[in-house]
Motif scaffolding. Structure first.
Motif, mmCIF file in Angstrom:
data_model
loop_
_atom_site.group_PDB
_atom_site.id
_atom_site.type_symbol
_atom_site.label_atom_id
_atom_site.label_comp_id
_atom_site.label_asym_id
_atom_site.label_seq_id
_atom_site.Cartn_x
_atom_site.Cartn_y
_atom_site.Cartn_z
ATOM 1 N N THR A 189 0.708 -1.300 0.081
ATOM 2 C CA THR A 189 0.086 -0.103 -0.116
ATOM 3 C C THR A 189 0.840 1.224 -0.077
ATOM 4 N N VAL A 190 0.452 2.311 -0.690
ATOM 5 C CA VAL A 190 1.190 3.554 -0.943
ATOM 6 C C VAL A 190 0.568 4.745 -0.763
ATOM 7 N N GLY A 191 0.952 5.613 0.105
ATOM 8 C CA GLY A 191 0.306 6.963 0.424
ATOM 9 C C GLY A 191 0.859 7.350 1.533
ATOM 10 N N ARG A 192 0.674 8.777 1.871
ATOM 11 C CA ARG A 192 1.080 9.519 2.917
ATOM 12 C C ARG A 192 0.504 8.907 4.248
ATOM 13 N N LEU A 193 0.796 8.911 5.290
ATOM 14 C CA LEU A 193 0.512 8.261 6.405
ATOM 15 C C LEU A 193 -0.480 9.273 7.267
ATOM 16 N N ASN A 194 -1.711 9.264 6.834
ATOM 17 C CA ASN A 194 -2.584 10.284 7.411
ATOM 18 C C ASN A 194 -4.158 9.708 7.712
ATOM 19 N N VAL A 195 -4.786 10.101 8.246
ATOM 20 C CA VAL A 195 -6.146 9.616 8.469
ATOM 21 C C VAL A 195 -6.991 9.511 7.068
ATOM 22 N N ARG A 196 -6.716 10.280 6.061
ATOM 23 C CA ARG A 196 -7.569 10.176 4.807
ATOM 24 C C ARG A 196 -6.920 8.758 4.088
ATOM 25 N N LYS A 197 -5.722 8.683 3.968
ATOM 26 C CA LYS A 197 -5.178 7.374 3.414
ATOM 27 C C LYS A 197 -5.592 5.956 4.097
ATOM 28 N N ASN A 198 -6.170 6.088 5.364
ATOM 29 C CA ASN A 198 -6.814 4.978 5.786
ATOM 30 C C ASN A 198 -5.778 3.689 6.100
ATOM 31 N N VAL A 199 -4.726 3.840 6.348
ATOM 32 C CA VAL A 199 -3.813 2.720 6.114
ATOM 33 C C VAL A 199 -4.117 1.710 7.441
ATOM 34 N N GLY A 200 -4.653 2.494 8.686
ATOM 35 C CA GLY A 200 -4.654 1.656 9.787
ATOM 36 C C GLY A 200 -5.840 0.452 9.342
ATOM 37 N N THR A 201 -6.906 0.918 8.632
ATOM 38 C CA THR A 201 -7.989 0.046 8.116
ATOM 39 C C THR A 201 -7.335 -1.248 7.277
ATOM 40 N N VAL A 202 -6.371 -0.776 6.315
ATOM 41 C CA VAL A 202 -5.817 -1.704 5.303
ATOM 42 C C VAL A 202 -5.096 -2.757 6.280
ATOM 43 N N ILE A 203 -4.386 -2.211 7.290
ATOM 44 C CA ILE A 203 -3.695 -3.354 8.181
ATOM 45 C C ILE A 203 -4.423 -4.283 8.879
ATOM 46 N N ASP A 204 -5.504 -3.658 9.461
ATOM 47 C CA ASP A 204 -6.752 -4.471 10.016
ATOM 48 C C ASP A 204 -7.318 -5.346 9.171
ATOM 49 N N ALA A 205 -7.401 -4.827 8.050
ATOM 50 C CA ALA A 205 -8.324 -6.047 7.111
ATOM 51 C C ALA A 205 -7.296 -7.123 6.265
ATOM 52 N N VAL A 206 -5.899 -6.723 6.253
ATOM 53 C CA VAL A 206 -5.126 -8.043 5.754
ATOM 54 C C VAL A 206 -4.939 -8.833 7.024
ATOM 55 N N VAL A 207 -4.718 -8.125 8.233
ATOM 56 C CA VAL A 207 -4.264 -9.165 9.535
ATOM 57 C C VAL A 207 -5.795 -10.080 9.575
ATOM 58 N N ARG A 208 -6.846 -9.510 9.301
ATOM 59 C CA ARG A 208 -7.999 -10.234 9.381
ATOM 60 C C ARG A 208 -8.197 -11.360 8.526
ATOM 61 N N SER A 209 -7.694 -11.079 7.292
ATOM 62 C CA SER A 209 -7.671 -12.234 6.174
ATOM 63 C C SER A 209 -6.895 -13.433 6.630
ATOM 64 N N GLY A 210 -5.956 -13.272 7.506
ATOM 65 C CA GLY A 210 -5.068 -14.224 7.928
ATOM 66 C C GLY A 210 -4.090 -14.671 6.821
ATOM 67 N N ARG A 211 -3.797 -13.747 5.931
ATOM 68 C CA ARG A 211 -2.832 -14.323 4.605
ATOM 69 C C ARG A 211 -1.370 -13.535 4.936
ATOM 70 N N VAL A 212 -1.404 -12.580 5.734
ATOM 71 C CA VAL A 212 0.052 -11.926 6.050
ATOM 72 C C VAL A 212 0.797 -12.645 7.080
ATOM 73 N N SER A 213 2.004 -12.592 6.922
ATOM 74 C CA SER A 213 3.103 -13.018 8.015
ATOM 75 C C SER A 213 4.462 -12.435 7.775
ATOM 76 N N SER A 214 5.388 -12.798 8.715
ATOM 77 C CA SER A 214 6.705 -12.364 8.421
ATOM 78 C C SER A 214 7.321 -12.685 7.057
ATOM 79 N N ASP A 215 6.816 -13.664 6.579
ATOM 80 C CA ASP A 215 7.330 -14.278 5.129
ATOM 81 C C ASP A 215 6.386 -13.839 3.921
ATOM 82 N N PHE A 216 5.338 -13.183 4.331
ATOM 83 C CA PHE A 216 4.534 -12.553 3.276
ATOM 84 C C PHE A 216 3.758 -11.459 3.916
#
Length: 358
Positions: A189-216
């Motif tokens: 994901t690419v963009g300035r780290l602020n409320v509008r870019k919504n990176v926190g939700t992206v992180i929460d979503a990929v964690v919820r997907s169960g598909r990310v890890s230190s190897d991915f």
């Protein structure tokens, strides 16, 4: 045609402003070589600018405040070295004869909660200055409507579109930008780290997907800017265990590599004036999941998968669905990706229409 440019961001500046200025001037110089281009830059950048681009005309100003440069230095240059057939500023109109201004967006008007008080005060000058422009340019039809809705006194607002930066499409000689990242084995994901870019939700979503890890991992490119958000406990844990990696700002060569080698790119901004990162990703061959917002439908069309940027379950489901497919790298031409020659032609035509009205 003699054109006077606001060159405040010629050497440094916000990535989007710096990029637009460089690409517009470069394409203008290439496709309309008979035109004379003159840039007003901060005096501290003058010698470097002249050495780097000897075929352009530069004037320096000791002023350092962008709105003041455009309202004083550009007008002074127009009186001293003019007449110019057009003046093109970014964000803060100069008010010269045949004055144009490129306004990236007015999200600070429609959604002030996404900005700090200091940002709102500074950005509030944009519509005030725009009233003295003969023509306002912006990047999308969606943003044209937003500018008009919040500033009905602005009569002439036109969309020019934007293109992919040449630095992204250029073939870079670099190999892996990070030895710990492997092709097809990370999300981006690419963009300035602020409320509008919504990176926190992206992180929460990929964690919820169960598909990310230190190897991915999910790789987050961008620097803190403006009103920032607080990460959830799950997101902080993912950062700690290496499932999420923050790179900060990166150079063009590394960003190009990340786009080309990521498994997919996510862009869950709450809103945009245009939305350049997903267009860059598509041009680089990456699958994209983007926010279900009108402007992104306009510029991305059917080339991406859409999800509600506030719905972590929907985003997580979209990530899982994409990862269930084999990795594919197919360069896609988004509707909003215009050749820079066309962008410049649209700007130039706007000035010609304005001249014809006089």
């Amino acid at each position: 045609m003699r054109v006077l440019f606001d060159g405040y961001w010629w050497m440094n500046g916000p990535p989007s402003g710096h990029m637009v200025l460089r690409e517009v001037v470069g394409a203008w110089r290439q496709f309309f070589p008979a035109d004379e281009l003159h840039l007003v830059v901060p005096a501290v950048d003058l010698s470097h600018a002249r050495a780097e681009s000897p075929d352009l005309v530069f004037t320096g100003t000791s002023l350092r405040f962008h709105p003041l440069i455009n309202s004083v230095a550009l007008r002074h240059t127009d009186r001293r070295l003019g007449p110019f057939d057009a003046t093109l500023a970014q964000n803060f109109a100069a008010g010269t004869r045949n004055s144009g201004v490129f306004v990236h967006d007015v999200l600070f008007q429609s959604n002030p909660e996404w900005f700090t008080r200091t940002e709102r005060i500074y950005l509030s000058l944009i519509p005030r200055f725009a009233r003295r422009a003969d023509i306002v340019f912006t990047s999308s039809r969606t943003e044209v409507e937003r500018i008009k809705a919040w500033n009905p006194e602005l009569q002439r607002v036109e969309s020019t579109g934007l293109g992919v930066p040449t630095a992204i499409t250029r073939e870079h000689a670099s190999t892996e930008a990070d030895p710990e990242l492997h092709p097809g084995r990370f999300l981006l994901t690419v963009g300035r780290l602020n409320v509008r870019k919504n990176v926190g939700t992206v992180i929460d979503a990929v964690v919820r997907s169960g598909r990310v890890s230190s190897d991915f991992p999910l790789v987050v490119v961008g620097s803190p800017d403006g009103r920032t958000e607080t990460l959830s406990a799950a997101a902080r844990t993912a950062v700690t265990d290496g499932s999420v990696r923050f790179t900060g700002a990166v150079d063009d060569a590394r960003l190009a590599w990340l786009y080309r080698q990521c498994r997919m790119m996510l862009f869950m901004s709450l809103d945009e004036g245009y939305g350049l990162p997903p267009i860059e990703a598509l041009a680089s061959g990456a699958p994209v999941i983007a926010s279900d917002r009108p402007v992104l439908h306009e510029v991305l069309g059917d080339a991406v998968t859409y999800a509600d940027p506030r719905d972590t379950v929907a985003i997580a489901d979209a990530v899982a669905a994409e990862l269930d497919h084999p990795w594919r790298r197919e360069s896609s031409q988004a509707p909003g990706n215009r050749p820079w020659a066309d962008v410049v032609a649209a700007i130039r035509a706007g000035y010609q229409r304005e001249n014809a009205r006089r």
